[in-house]
Design an enzyme around this catalytic site. Sequence first.
Site: not given
Ligand code: AMP
Length: 289
Positions: A49, A45
């Site tokens: 996140h 995270l």
């Molecule tokens: P992940 O852990 O990469 O699967 O991402 C989990 C959630 O966090 C997904 O909805 C992603 O789009 C969101 N997320 C990842 N990176 C970012 C970021 N830089 N800004 C906002 N949300 C993010």
Amino acid sequence: MGRQRMAEAGKAPKIVGTVAELRSAVADYRRAGETLGFVPTMGALHEGHIALVKQAQTLADRVVVSIFVNPTQFAPNEDFSRYPRTFDADVDKLAQAGCDLVYAPGREDMYPAGFSTGISIAGPAQGLESDFRPHFFSGVAIVVAKLLLQTAADVAVFGEKDYQQLRVVTQMARDLDLPVRIVPGPTVRESDGLALSSRNRYLTPEERTVAPVIHRALTTAAIAIKAGAVPDAAAAEAEATIARAGLKVDYVAARNAETLAPLASPDEPVRLLAAAWLGTTRLIDNIGV
Ligand code: AMP
């Protein structure tokens, strides 16, 4: 939404690992008349996140975050085994953020032996990521559908960072009448524009200095389009800029911001989306026009 509880920053969230425990914790919230927000993650995270968690706290009384590195969205040659796993640090960050419940199922909880169901999505799932990661959205769809059904959340927040994923999940929730509101969260960036990503930690220091070129090129293209440039031409220019910086581009495309279909008329809402390899790290980003 219901009355909002003040999230208690610093208090350790409850951690559950099975659907039965999850449902029991959620049932307690429901008995108290509380609404539930949900943020699915693969852990490792970062502030992006956490921003989604904070956003979910404004939309619901309780917030559950799932941590599950979903094997079905990785191809055999991709980074599933080296994907960063930082569970204890993740829980610390979620405690600071005042998250109520962490759902961290095991692989066998999500995909027991004999698991046989799939979900196939057309529309926004076509092209872009699917051209390079053909397995990806079927893996995302099945895991997100399961997580939404398991948590029975009222609202789920997905980052615009993974814009095509956000559109695909929104489509799926609508098509399957899933009783959840899908809410987008803005992309959180480093001060030099690089979108935060769990995969950024793969970058060497030198690659890290090059990586912001994607956001810079997309921003330049968005400004040009607003000033009247043809979107496809602006995207081609951004692609050339990113390639000149030494990245191997998978795609840079201007698409309809809602359907992600190629643009057909000048007054459609436009989204610019890009994916490119920097060394062995695949970066994706996108921007609204
Ligand atoms: P992940 O852990 O990469 O699967 O991402 C989990 C959630 O966090 C997904 O909805 C992603 O789009 C969101 N997320 C990842 N990176 C970012 C970021 N830089 N800004 C906002 N949300 C993010």
